[in-house]
Structures are given as structure tokens and as C-alpha cells.
Design an enzyme around this catalytic site. Structure first.
Site, PDB file in Angstrom:
ATOM      1  N   GLU A 118      43.518  38.897  39.974  1.00 45.84           N
ATOM      2  CA  GLU A 118      44.512  37.413  39.170  1.00 45.84           C
ATOM      3  C   GLU A 118      45.253  37.171  37.794  1.00 45.84           C
ATOM      4  O   GLU A 118      46.019  36.814  37.953  1.00 45.84           O
ATOM      5  CB  GLU A 118      42.885  36.169  38.849  1.00 45.84           C
ATOM      6  N   VAL A 119      45.611  38.473  37.239  1.00 42.81           N
ATOM      7  CA  VAL A 119      46.710  38.524  35.688  1.00 42.81           C
ATOM      8  C   VAL A 119      46.606  39.877  35.750  1.00 42.81           C
ATOM      9  O   VAL A 119      45.630  41.161  36.394  1.00 42.81           O
ATOM     10  CB  VAL A 119      46.309  38.088  34.885  1.00 42.81           C
ATOM     11  N   ASP A 157      47.909  42.179  32.777  1.00 44.09           N
ATOM     12  CA  ASP A 157      47.746  42.221  31.817  1.00 44.09           C
ATOM     13  C   ASP A 157      48.755  43.309  31.636  1.00 44.09           C
ATOM     14  O   ASP A 157      50.025  43.381  30.667  1.00 44.09           O
ATOM     15  CB  ASP A 157      46.518  42.160  30.391  1.00 44.09           C
ATOM     16  N   ARG A 215      48.192  45.912  32.461  1.00 40.64           N
ATOM     17  CA  ARG A 215      48.378  46.773  33.884  1.00 40.64           C
ATOM     18  C   ARG A 215      47.774  47.773  33.506  1.00 40.64           C
ATOM     19  O   ARG A 215      47.325  49.005  35.646  1.00 40.64           O
ATOM     20  CB  ARG A 215      49.779  47.316  34.204  1.00 40.64           C
TER      21      ARG A 215
HETATM   22  P1  5GP Z   1      44.649  44.739  32.102  1.00 38.86           P
HETATM   23  O1  5GP Z   1      44.714  44.862  30.986  1.00 38.86           O
HETATM   24  O2  5GP Z   1      44.021  46.189  33.154  1.00 38.86           O
HETATM   25  O3  5GP Z   1      46.256  44.343  33.340  1.00 38.86           O
HETATM   26  O4  5GP Z   1      43.648  43.559  32.711  1.00 38.86           O
HETATM   27  C1  5GP Z   1      42.076  43.449  33.064  1.00 38.86           C
HETATM   28  C2  5GP Z   1      41.093  41.465  33.084  1.00 38.86           C
HETATM   29  O5  5GP Z   1      41.245  41.578  32.019  1.00 38.86           O
HETATM   30  C3  5GP Z   1      42.136  41.120  34.329  1.00 38.86           C
HETATM   31  O6  5GP Z   1      41.515  41.601  35.226  1.00 38.86           O
HETATM   32  C4  5GP Z   1      41.326  40.091  34.052  1.00 38.86           C
HETATM   33  O7  5GP Z   1      39.873  40.435  33.892  1.00 38.86           O
HETATM   34  C5  5GP Z   1      41.524  40.821  32.136  1.00 38.86           C
HETATM   35  N1  5GP Z   1      42.476  39.589  31.096  1.00 38.86           N
HETATM   36  C6  5GP Z   1      43.275  40.068  31.344  1.00 38.86           C
HETATM   37  N2  5GP Z   1      44.261  39.149  30.531  1.00 38.86           N
HETATM   38  C7  5GP Z   1      43.524  38.083  31.145  1.00 38.86           C
HETATM   39  C8  5GP Z   1      43.365  36.521  30.732  1.00 38.86           C
HETATM   40  O8  5GP Z   1      44.501  35.802  30.138  1.00 38.86           O
HETATM   41  N3  5GP Z   1      42.952  35.562  30.896  1.00 38.86           N
HETATM   42  C9  5GP Z   1      41.517  36.400  31.698  1.00 38.86           C
HETATM   43  N4  5GP Z   1      40.289  35.321  32.248  1.00 38.86           N
HETATM   44  N5  5GP Z   1      41.275  37.116  31.882  1.00 38.86           N
HETATM   45  C10 5GP Z   1      42.401  37.757  32.201  1.00 38.86           C
END
Ligand code: 5GP
Length: 204
Positions: free
Chosen positions: A110-111, A113, A115
């Protein structure tokens, strides 16, 4: 307090719809790997828009990853980094892995963030597919990974994705946002309240 922005099911549906053409043009996936739980709904919606008449539906496999703070030896005050663990993965010894060889595979979340999650998913899937290719004597076949997310946050990333993936257009985000917190409808306890908040605090 961090400002929260709310996205509705309807908006998620339309983001998938708007991105489907570009994904088909750039990449033509044979199968999707949805990262749970946020990737499940977008992957399922996207599948409806990727389907060509007369062609079978694109299969969706699920993986689960969880992030945790790495405390090193445990005596540090501060975490020394974020680590990822597999909570659900493809069965390495089975047809599940062999099925990926030589395919165009779209990883959906979905997102994007920090990475961290996507870096782990791409790196580990690439590694496991290469291993399966070696074991099965199918080294000659090229497996291509691409990524689709609803939202990419425009911020310094901790993780990275392969340069050729970024350069070849095998990374697609429907929307690039500021570094904000996004509330997705599948997280809502009260969907009517969520939709009302989405009117007050829309993301776009
Ligand atoms: P990463 O930091 O590895 O890119 O993201 C890890 C996970 O953190 C994402 O898959 C998601 O589940 C959660 N996450 C990061 N940013 C957001 C956000 O803005 N909203 C929500 N609901 N989850 C987030």
C-alpha cells in the site's frame, strides 16, 4: 501530533484503475505478490483492471513481513536500525517458487515509506528465485520483478531498490505524497467515521 490523512475504498479503487494502464504497458505482469496486510486489497482491485478479455486472471500470492527495531546486543538505548522478518513466505521447496521462474512478477504494497520493506521483499524474492533456478537447472530464464504501491512518500529512504528497476520503469506509485501519515480504509473500525474524516482531511 502528526496530521493524518484519510483514503477511502473508492479512492483506492480509482488509484488502482488509473495505474493499471501504465503497469500493463510497462510491465505486463504474469503474477502478483501482495505484501500483507496493506497490499492485499490493492492487489485484488488491480487484478480486475489488469485482466485482458479471454485471458485468465492474474494469480495473487501473499507474503507477510514485519518490521522491528534492532537493538543490537540489547544494552543500547537507541535502536541501531530497522530489521525485517518474514511472517509468511512462499514455500521454497514447492511449485510456488518454481512458478515464479521466467515470469514478470508485480510486488504490491500500500505504501512505500522508508522503503525498508520493499527492499527486503525484492532482494529476498530475487535471491530465492535465483536459487530455485539453479536447483532446477533453469538458469537461462529471466525473471523480472516490479513494484506497485498506492502511495510513495517523498522522503529520504532507508532502503533502496535495484537501479535497473527504477530506470526501466518497473516501479510505479499511483501518488507521491509528503511525509504524512495515511489512514487506509481497511484499518478503520468505523468506516462511516473514516469516510467522514476523509472528507475533512483528504490526501489529495
Ligand atoms: P516501510 O517503512 O518499510 O516503507 O513501510 C513499512 C510499513 O509501515 C508499510 O508497509 C505500512 O504497513 C506501514 N506504514 C508506513 N507508513 C504508513 C502510513 O502512512 N500509513 C499506514 N497506515 N501504514 C504505514
Amino acid at each position: 501530533m502528526v496530521q493524518k490523512y484519510y483514503v477511502t475504498y473508492n479512492q483506492v479503487h480509482k488509484l488502482c484503475q488509473q495505474s493499471a494502464d501504465a503497469i500493463l504497458k510497462q510491465f505486463r505482469p504474469h503474477l502478483m505478490i501482495a505484501i500483507g496486510g496493506g497490499g492485499y486489497v490493492p492487489a485484488r482491485i488491480l487484478r480486475s483492471f489488469l485482466k485482458s478479455p479471454g485471458e485468465p486472471n492474474i494469480p495473487i500470492q501473499a507474503i507477510g513481513l514485519s518490521l522491528y527495531e534492532d537493538l543490537g546486543r540489547g544494552d543500547a538505548e537507541e535502536a541501531i536500525g530497522t530489521k525485517v522478518t518474514r511472517t509468511q513466505w512462499l514455500d521454497l521447496s514447492s511449485l510456488e517458487m518454481a512458478n515464479l521462474i521466467g515470469k514478470n512478477i508485480l510486488i504490491v504494497d500500500e505504501v512505500d515509506d522508508t522503503r525498508t520493506t520493499l527492499e527486503y521483499a525484492v532482494r529476498e524474492l530475487e535471491k530465492d528465485v535465483l536459487e530455485a533456478q539453479k536447483q532446477l537447472g533453469r538458469e537461462g530464464e529471466k525473471t523480472n520483478f516490479s513494484v506497485y504501491v498506492l502511495h510513495n512518500k517523498n522522503k529520504p529512504k532507508k532502503g533502496s531498490l535495484p537501479t535497473d528497476m527504477m530506470e526501466d520503469g518497473r516501479y510505479h506509485a499511483s501518488v507521491t505524497t509528503d511525509d504524512v501519515w495515511i489512514c487506509y480504509p481497511w484499518e478503520a473500525k468505523d468506516i462511516d467515521e473514516h469516510d467522514a474524516l476523509a472528507k475533512e482531511h483528504p490526501l489529495v
